[in-house]
Design a protein around this motif. Structure first.
Motif, short mmCIF file in Angstrom:
data_model
loop_
_atom_site.label_atom_id
_atom_site.label_comp_id
_atom_site.label_asym_id
_atom_site.label_seq_id
_atom_site.Cartn_x
_atom_site.Cartn_y
_atom_site.Cartn_z
N LEU A 51 1.00 -1.31 0.01
CA LEU A 51 -0.01 -0.05 0.09
C LEU A 51 0.73 1.48 -0.14
O LEU A 51 0.47 2.23 -0.72
CB LEU A 51 -0.95 -0.02 1.20
N ALA A 52 2.00 1.23 0.75
CA ALA A 52 2.87 2.29 0.82
C ALA A 52 4.24 2.03 1.14
O ALA A 52 4.29 1.09 1.99
CB ALA A 52 2.07 3.48 1.99
N SER A 53 5.13 2.88 1.02
CA SER A 53 6.58 2.55 1.45
C SER A 53 7.35 3.92 1.62
O SER A 53 6.93 4.79 0.93
CB SER A 53 7.29 1.73 0.53
N THR A 54 8.50 3.71 2.35
CA THR A 54 9.50 4.59 2.46
C THR A 54 10.60 3.83 2.57
O THR A 54 10.76 2.72 2.57
CB THR A 54 9.30 5.66 3.99
N SER A 55 12.01 4.67 2.68
CA SER A 55 13.01 3.87 2.72
C SER A 55 13.17 2.62 3.81
O SER A 55 14.03 1.98 3.94
CB SER A 55 14.17 4.75 2.57
N THR A 56 12.49 3.06 4.85
CA THR A 56 12.52 2.44 6.26
C THR A 56 11.32 1.44 6.50
O THR A 56 11.10 0.82 7.77
CB THR A 56 12.92 3.02 7.33
N SER A 57 10.07 1.71 5.64
CA SER A 57 8.76 0.95 6.36
C SER A 57 8.07 0.82 4.95
O SER A 57 8.16 1.40 3.97
CB SER A 57 8.13 2.20 6.88
N ILE A 58 7.43 -0.58 5.17
CA ILE A 58 6.47 -0.91 4.17
C ILE A 58 5.15 -1.15 4.88
O ILE A 58 5.14 -1.82 5.62
CB ILE A 58 6.97 -1.92 3.32
N THR A 59 4.02 -0.68 4.19
CA THR A 59 2.49 -1.17 4.57
C THR A 59 2.32 -2.03 3.83
O THR A 59 1.87 -1.72 2.34
CB THR A 59 1.78 0.21 4.91
N ALA A 60 1.45 -3.21 3.85
CA ALA A 60 1.19 -4.16 3.06
C ALA A 60 0.00 -4.88 3.76
O ALA A 60 -0.40 -4.69 4.86
CB ALA A 60 2.14 -5.15 2.71
N ILE A 61 -0.62 -5.47 2.79
CA ILE A 61 -1.93 -6.33 3.47
C ILE A 61 -1.63 -7.71 3.38
O ILE A 61 -0.98 -8.50 1.95
CB ILE A 61 -3.08 -6.22 2.31
N VAL A 62 -1.61 -8.45 4.28
CA VAL A 62 -1.30 -9.83 4.38
C VAL A 62 -2.37 -10.71 3.48
O VAL A 62 -3.47 -10.42 3.48
CB VAL A 62 -1.69 -10.55 5.93
N PRO A 63 -1.60 -11.42 2.65
CA PRO A 63 -2.37 -12.20 1.74
C PRO A 63 -3.24 -13.31 2.28
O PRO A 63 -2.82 -14.01 3.35
CB PRO A 63 -1.30 -12.80 0.66
N ARG A 64 -4.14 -13.86 1.64
CA ARG A 64 -5.12 -14.80 1.83
C ARG A 64 -4.20 -16.08 1.62
O ARG A 64 -3.60 -16.19 0.82
CB ARG A 64 -6.35 -15.08 1.20
N GLY A 65 -4.24 -17.19 2.45
CA GLY A 65 -3.81 -18.51 2.21
C GLY A 65 -2.25 -18.35 2.80
O GLY A 65 -1.72 -19.57 2.56
N PHE A 66 -1.96 -17.55 3.63
CA PHE A 66 -0.56 -17.48 3.90
C PHE A 66 -0.47 -18.42 5.31
O PHE A 66 -1.31 -18.59 5.85
CB PHE A 66 0.03 -15.97 4.24
N SER A 67 0.95 -18.82 5.34
CA SER A 67 1.14 -19.52 6.50
C SER A 67 2.40 -18.56 7.48
O SER A 67 2.95 -18.03 6.48
CB SER A 67 1.48 -21.06 6.52
N ASN A 68 2.53 -18.47 8.51
CA ASN A 68 3.41 -18.16 9.15
C ASN A 68 4.86 -18.32 8.76
O ASN A 68 5.89 -19.19 9.48
CB ASN A 68 3.38 -17.90 10.77
N GLU A 69 5.17 -17.76 7.68
CA GLU A 69 6.33 -18.35 6.91
C GLU A 69 7.42 -16.85 7.10
O GLU A 69 6.81 -15.84 7.59
CB GLU A 69 6.36 -18.61 5.63
N ARG A 70 8.59 -17.06 6.59
CA ARG A 70 9.52 -15.70 6.59
C ARG A 70 8.57 -14.84 5.39
O ARG A 70 8.03 -15.26 4.61
CB ARG A 70 10.97 -16.21 6.01
N ILE A 71 9.06 -13.44 5.72
CA ILE A 71 8.64 -12.58 4.84
C ILE A 71 9.89 -12.09 4.13
O ILE A 71 10.98 -11.98 4.57
CB ILE A 71 8.08 -11.27 5.63
N LEU A 72 9.59 -12.03 2.74
CA LEU A 72 10.61 -11.64 1.78
C LEU A 72 10.27 -10.12 1.27
O LEU A 72 9.04 -9.95 1.05
CB LEU A 72 10.72 -12.64 0.60
N VAL A 73 11.17 -9.28 1.00
CA VAL A 73 11.12 -8.13 0.54
C VAL A 73 11.97 -8.20 -0.72
O VAL A 73 13.16 -8.14 -0.46
CB VAL A 73 11.48 -6.99 1.43
N LEU A 74 11.61 -7.77 -1.83
CA LEU A 74 12.33 -7.47 -3.02
C LEU A 74 12.15 -6.32 -3.63
O LEU A 74 10.99 -5.63 -3.67
CB LEU A 74 12.03 -8.57 -4.17
N ASN A 75 13.38 -5.31 -3.59
CA ASN A 75 13.39 -4.18 -4.16
C ASN A 75 13.58 -4.34 -5.59
O ASN A 75 14.95 -4.62 -5.78
CB ASN A 75 14.55 -3.33 -3.56
#
Length: 85
Positions: A51-75
């Protein structure tokens, strides 16, 4: 010549710690793109909506069907990625 070497994204924290699908999550760290479209966020194999981002923060919507796995961020601007612990 002056070269700037990009660093991969780092995830230092995220909140809430135990998110549920459809909930907003705030990912804190470094190396994120200022343009939300340049940040790809995945929970395991499931892609989140950024939804939004800065160099130090990302706001996102958690997807349906996810499990508590690692979060990956790709720039996608730098081509570099980082994951949560």
């Amino acid at each position: 010549y002056n070269y700037t070497v990009a660093s991969p994204p780092t995830i230092t924290s995220y909140a809430p710690l135990y998110p549920f699908p459809g909930q907003n999550i705030i990912i804190s760290g470094t190396g994120f793109s200022l343009n939300p479209a340049d940040n790809v966020v995945k929970f395991g194999k499931m892609r989140a909506t950024v939804l939004a981002s800065t160099s130090t923060s990302i706001t996102a919507i958690v997807p349906r069907g996810f499990s508590n796995e690692r979060i990956l961020v790709l720039n996608t601007f730098t081509g570099l990625a980082g994951t949560s612990e």
